[in-house]
Design a protein around this motif. Structure first.
Motif, PDB file in Angstrom:
ATOM      1  N   HIS A   1      23.746   8.657  36.581  1.00 13.73           N
ATOM      2  CA  HIS A   1      22.591   7.991  37.186  1.00 13.73           C
ATOM      3  C   HIS A   1      21.694   7.453  36.070  1.00 13.73           C
TER       4      HIS A   1
ATOM      5  N   TRP B   1      19.654   4.896  35.780  1.00 12.21           N
ATOM      6  CA  TRP B   1      18.282   4.475  36.101  1.00 12.21           C
ATOM      7  C   TRP B   1      17.381   5.671  36.344  1.00 12.21           C
ATOM      8  N   LEU B   2      17.919   6.727  36.886  1.00 12.34           N
ATOM      9  CA  LEU B   2      17.132   7.944  37.065  1.00 12.34           C
ATOM     10  C   LEU B   2      16.800   8.558  35.700  1.00 12.34           C
ATOM     11  N   ASP B   3      17.765   8.518  34.789  1.00 14.72           N
ATOM     12  CA  ASP B   3      17.507   9.015  33.438  1.00 14.72           C
ATOM     13  C   ASP B   3      16.454   8.161  32.735  1.00 14.72           C
TER      14      ASP B   3
END
Length: 92
Positions: free
Chosen positions: A62, A64-66
């Motif tokens: 993920h 974009w979450l990171d």
């Protein structure tokens, strides 16, 4: 070591809550602009960290979450990520 990084994330979250509280109900005069300045500086540093780590986070599950976590927590999130394996690290 995980405890230290977790504590850093918690303190960073508390700092962002203080900045948000300062935006909603401004503190007294000397603190109001100083908290805003500190928040802007830290946001700028975290944005630079996210830009510098853009490529290295590309292969994550993920990304974009990171990247969003790097914007909020900065180096404290980067240190909790597992190190890349030898096959992923060598591109030459």
């Amino acid at each position: 070591m995980k405890v230290i990084w977790g504590l850093g994330k918690l303190l960073t979250l508390v700092f962002w809550l203080v900045v948000l509280l300062n935006l909603l109900t401004p503190f007294i005069y000397p603190l109001h602009p100083l908290v805003n300045l500190a928040g802007c500086l830290l946001a700028g540093l975290h944005l630079l960290e996210a830009l510098f780590c853009y490529r290295s986070l590309r292969g994550r599950a993920h990304p974009w979450l990171d990247r969003l976590n790097v914007l909020f927590f900065g180096v404290f999130h980067l240190q909790t990520l597992p190190a890349p394996t030898a096959s992923k690290a060598s591109h030459a």
